[in-house]
Structures are given as structure tokens and as C-alpha cells.
Write an enzyme that holds these catalytic residues in place. Structure first.
Site, short mmCIF file in Angstrom:
data_model
loop_
_atom_site.label_atom_id
_atom_site.label_comp_id
_atom_site.label_asym_id
_atom_site.label_seq_id
_atom_site.Cartn_x
_atom_site.Cartn_y
_atom_site.Cartn_z
CG LEU A 188 7.14 -10.17 -2.62
CD1 LEU A 188 7.39 -10.72 -4.01
CD2 LEU A 188 8.41 -9.60 -2.03
N GLY A 230 6.34 -13.00 0.95
CA GLY A 230 7.62 -12.34 1.12
C GLY A 230 8.12 -12.37 2.54
CG ASN A 254 0.28 -16.96 0.35
OD1 ASN A 254 1.34 -16.36 0.37
ND2 ASN A 254 -0.89 -16.38 0.59
CD GLU A 255 5.01 -16.53 -3.04
OE1 GLU A 255 5.70 -15.68 -2.45
OE2 GLU A 255 4.77 -17.65 -2.56
#
Length: 303
Positions: free
Chosen positions: A109, A154, A178-179
Site C-alpha cells: 500500500l 498490499g 509484513n504490516e
């Protein structure tokens, strides 16, 4: 701005699933304002290029938003418009998604959509992310991700929405949600999509640790379905699509709906609350600080 406003439409794709569950396999999604809007973009170069072969009924969508196909609001808007146009074309039965950028499928993202933005802008962006997921996860078409580069965050989510994932067998590439490494929490529908693909325990470890898998590791846990040499990703996706399209559309679509409808209904029923939760979370001072540190790290790395 007209396109962004169109994305705020609540029409979405639940109509498709109700049609499928009632055995109307050749019905298409409801006509949303996105379709009647003319495609416009702030940049002179489209961020998405679509090649549709009417003789095979297969479209190939090339993401071409340099440098790394980040999922920005403009990109997502253009992406969703193109998916919906293909969905409404009854001659289009399959969609292959790939990248025109070297070494990357889609990086993430777009951090700049979440850093230093107003709550209203953050909410607009998050609705577009939801729309991308809804359109792909409930698509009437066969969807194949031809992952010809790294696909974190994303990009991984986009891949997970597809029916089948083919990845380049290159140990330099990685894929995963991997946020947490950025200080961000993957929302419930990211989690649900991954659980549906690789199971609860693998998802729990992957999300808590923010794991990025090499292609061989991704194949082992079931995050991707097939590894092929890098120069064979797209040709293999095309051959694989032929096998999928040999299945009668009616039976395949109803089965897909049966498997995915509960997950889709969960987001649809909580969509506004999910946007509010995201905006509340992402605009916190501590989260903005984490994003700033990450951006500074990227700047140093490029330098």
C-alpha cells in the site's frame, strides 16, 4: 475526483454472490457509478494496461505504476475501473494480473496515502483498498496472479484474492503480509483471506512476526501454488488459465461463491466500521511516527 467519488458507491459486488448462489451463473455484477464514469487519471501514463484476447476470453492486466506499483488511491481507482469493465464484458472469462515493473509485482500500500493525510483522505483511500479486494475476491472471472517479482503487504493481499498464484522462482523475491514490521496491524479481512489460504496457525505466525517468505517457503506453506523460472511466469499463467476455463463456468462460479461468500459478507457488513477503525488507528501520533521512521529508512536506503 469523479472516479474517487464513484468508488464511494456502496453498490459493490454482493449482487454477484447472491446471483451465483441462486444459480444464475452467467449474470454479471450490478452496474455501479464506476462504469458510467469515464476513465481519467492525473498522470499522462495509465497505471494499468489491459490486453484482452477475445478469441480466448482472457485478459492480461499489467500493473505499470513505477517504481514499485504501490497501491495509491489513483492506482486503485484505475485498477478497479478496469476490473469492473472486464467483469461486465460477458466474453471475458479469465484475468491474469502481472507487473511491467522489473523485480516487483506490487510492493505495498502506498505509505504516502497514510502519512500526513487528513482523516477524510485516509478514509477515501481505505475504501478504495476495500473495493479492490471485493472486486477481485468475488470476481466472476477466473483470476490468476502471475507474480514476477516481490509482493509484500498490499501486493500479497492482491495475490491472495486470486484463484491461483504462480510465482517466479527467484530467491531474491519475497511475499507476505509484513504490516507489523511497519507498526501497522493487518485488518480482519486481510487475516481472513490468508487463513482461507494457508490455515490459522501459519497465518498467526506470519501476521504477528510480519514474515516475508521466499518463493520456496511460500510454496511450502501454500501461499503460492506454483513456482516457475522467471521468464516463464506469464506463459505458464496462460497455460494454467486454459485448464481453469475447461471447467463449466456455472459450476466453478457457484463453488467459488460457496467458499468465499462468508468472508465477503463479513467485510460488507462491517465496511463502514472498518474504515472508521482504520482512520482512527492510522492517524494516531504513534502510528504516524512509525510511518515517518519507515519513510526515513527508505530514504536512507535509496541514498
Amino acid at each position: 475526483m469523479a472516479l474517487r467519488a464513484a468508488l464511494r458507491s456502496k453498490c459493490g459486488l454482493p449482487g454477484l454472490l447472491s446471483q451465483l448462489s441462486s444459480h444464475s451463473s452467467h449474470a454479471r455484477v450490478c452496474v455501479s457509478p464506476v462504469l458510467v464514469a469515464q476513465q481519467r487519471n492525473n498522470s499522462t501514463t495509465p497505471k494499468v494496461k489491459v490486453e484482452f484476447d477475445q478469441s480466448t476470453g482472457v485478459a492480461v492486466m499489467h500493473m505499470q505504476s513505477p517504481p514499485v506499483n504501490s497501491l495509491s488511491l489513483d492506482f486503485l481507482t484505475e485498477f478497479c475501473i478496469n476490473v469492473e469493465k472486464l467483469e461486465m464484458d460477458k466474453t471475458c472469462r479469465g484475468l491474469i494480473i502481472t507487473s511491467s515493473q522489473p523485480k516487483v509485482f506490487s510492493a505495498r500500500l502506498d505509505i504516502m496515502e497514510m502519512y500526513g493525510k487528513s482523516p477524510e483522505r485516509c478514509g477515501e483511500f481505505w475504501r478504495a483498498v476495500q473495493e479492490m479486494w471485493l472486486k477481485l475476491y468475488s470476481s466472476d472471472m477466473v483470476t490468476i496472479a502471475a507474480i514476477n517479482g516481490s509482493s509484500p503487504a498490499g501486493g500479497c493481499l492482491m495475490s491472495l484474492t486470486c484463484d491461483y498464484r504462480i510465482m517466479a522462482d527467484n530467491p531474491r523475491y519475497s511475499i507476505g503480509l509484513n504490516e507489523t514490521q511497519l507498526g501497522i496491524v493487518a485488518p480482519f479481512w486481510f487475516k481472513d483471506t490468508m487463513v482461507n489460504t494457508v490455515g490459522h496457525r501459519t497465518t498467526e505466525l506470519a501476521l504477528e512476526l510480519g514474515l516475508l517468505y521466499s518463493p520456496s517457503e511460500a510454496l511450502k506453506v501454500g501461499l503460492v501454488d506454483l513456482l516457475v523460472p522467471e521468464d516463464e511466469v506469464l506463459t505458464t499463467a496462460t497455460k494454467t488459465m486454459t485448464k481453469w476455463l475447461a471447467i463449466p463456468d456455472h459450476a466453478r462460479q457457484i463453488t467459488k461463491s460457496m467458499m468465499r461468500k462468508p468472508t465477503i459478507d463479513k467485510l460488507t457488513s462491517k465496511r463502514e466500521a472498518d474504515i472508521q477503525n482504520f482512520v482512527s488507528f492510522i492517524t494516531k501520533d504513534s502510528i504516524q511516527k512509525s510511518l515517518r521512521m519507515y519513510l526515513e529508512m527508505l530514504k536512507k536506503r535509496r541514498g
